[in-house]
Design a protein around this motif. Structure first.
Motif, PDB file in Angstrom:
ATOM      1  N   ARG A 244     -15.086   1.623  -5.104  1.00  0.00           N
ATOM      2  CA  ARG A 244     -15.537   0.732  -4.031  1.00  0.00           C
ATOM      3  C   ARG A 244     -17.035   0.870  -3.809  1.00  0.00           C
TER       4      ARG A 244
ATOM      5  N   ARG B 200     -15.789  -1.008   3.486  1.00  0.00           N
ATOM      6  CA  ARG B 200     -14.402  -0.752   3.862  1.00  0.00           C
ATOM      7  C   ARG B 200     -13.765  -1.992   4.497  1.00  0.00           C
TER       8      ARG B 200
ATOM      9  N   ALA C  62     -12.730  -4.328   1.773  1.00  0.00           N
ATOM     10  CA  ALA C  62     -11.540  -3.817   1.099  1.00  0.00           C
ATOM     11  C   ALA C  62     -10.307  -4.026   1.955  1.00  0.00           C
TER      12      ALA C  62
ATOM     13  N   LEU D   1      -7.216  -4.241  -4.962  1.00  0.00           N
ATOM     14  CA  LEU D   1      -8.466  -3.507  -4.775  1.00  0.00           C
ATOM     15  C   LEU D   1      -9.229  -3.377  -6.088  1.00  0.00           C
TER      16      LEU D   1
ATOM     17  N   PHE E 124     -12.977  -4.618  -6.791  1.00  0.00           N
ATOM     18  CA  PHE E 124     -14.014  -3.671  -7.219  1.00  0.00           C
ATOM     19  C   PHE E 124     -14.583  -4.013  -8.596  1.00  0.00           C
TER      20      PHE E 124
END
Length: 323
Positions: free
Chosen positions: A61, A68, A71, A100, A104
């Protein structure tokens, strides 16, 4: 406190615990970050695997410049859940991990499958989950970490450490708080503690226990139960993975006056060393480096103040004669 004695303790700990190289922060991109993750052997237990996967997702990440909150939106969750996932304190769903990885920028099929396979392994139940009826959630985490620790250093002042207890001594300890429970429930608690002790027959973890003399002279379960417990401690000193020291009464005050604690060390660089502090109905898990180093220092000082391991059996035999 002799500097020479402290140096000897630190050197002994370094020899006993496998070396670990802290992971370097990679900001060059997700491909390089993923490649750096494959160089260390992964742990076996699901608790430690969750922590490894969480740390790897956090690095991906950060390498991808994703916040955050971004995400969290990608998996329809909150920022606090992302934090728990990255700390390994929450289970992983395959769909969430896949989403995720896409966010990413992890496009390689091999990289994605390796991480998804890790997520599947981290979701497997640990053996301790068969005792879910008698193990509280705050202890379940510790049992899982205990399984994959490379070294366990512990100080006990009230009781013998659970990994070193006999079945009858365990029943006496459990009876102090659960004496009114049904017989079968008490036996389940005893079985759980005895099952944990199987790790002492493996090459890792190493157990380095320091016990206050008060715990050895407190006759829990009666005279015969305590005598059997002391004989058991003499026997376990022969195990190559166990080091046992005793803090005699004549030492007086010492740095661990605050009570019992355990330091867990891990060989995998993704898993931070941790301090476990058990309370009546809960536990604290400390992983900030400054806090962990403080407890390590206290433990080192205790080991210098305590009688050397070579004197442990003589002390235990002396207490046996007094009973």
């Amino acid at each position: 406190m002799a500097r020479q004695g402290m140096d000897a303790v630190v050197a002994a700990e370094d020899r006993a615990a496998p070396s670990r190289r802290p992971p370097e922060r990679d900001t060059a991109g997700t491909a390089e970050a993923s490649e750096a993750m494959t160089t260390t052997k992964e742990p076996d237990g699901p608790t430690a695997l969750r922590m490894v996967l969480g740390a790897q997702l956090r690095r991906l990440r950060e390498a991808g410049g994703v916040s955050r909150s971004e995400a969290a939106r990608a998996i329809r969750a909150t920022e606090s859940k992302i934090s728990r996932l990255e700390l390994g304190r929450s289970g992983f769903k395959q769909r969430d991990v896949a989403d995720l990885l896409t966010l990413f920028g992890v496009a390689s099929a091999d990289e994605r499958e390796n991480l998804l396979a890790l997520a599947r392994r981290a979701s497997m139940p640990g053996w301790w989950q068969q005792y879910s009826d008698v193990i509280p959630s705050w202890l379940e985490l510790y049992v899982g970490l205990e399984e994959d620790a490379s070294m366990i250093r512990t100080y006990e002042v009230q009781f013998i450490h659970g990994l070193l207890q006999t079945a009858d001594y365990t029943r006496a300890v459990i009876g102090l708080r659960h004496g009114e429970d049904e017989h079968d429930e008490i036996e389940r608690r005893v079985q759980l503690r005895l099952r944990r002790q199987r790790i002492l027959s493996r090459r890792t973890p190493r157990l380095w226990a320091v016990i206050d003399e008060a715990a050895l002279r407190r006759p829990l379960g009666g005279r015969e139960v305590m005598r059997a417990q002391l004989r058991h401690l003499i026997e376990v000193t022969d195990l190559p993975t166990v080091t046992l020291q005793i803090v005699p009464f004549h030492v007086g005050g010492h740095p661990a006056a605050g009570g019992a604690f355990t330091v867990l060390r891990f060989a995998h660089p993704e898993i931070l060393d941790m301090v476990y502090l058990e309370q009546v109905n809960s536990a604290l898990y400390l992983d900030k480096r400054s806090e962990v180093e403080n407890y390590k220092q206290i433990m080192n000082e205790l080991c210098v103040l305590a009688a050397p391991p070579g004197e442990t059996c003589d002390i235990l035999n002396g207490i046996l004669r007094d009973l």
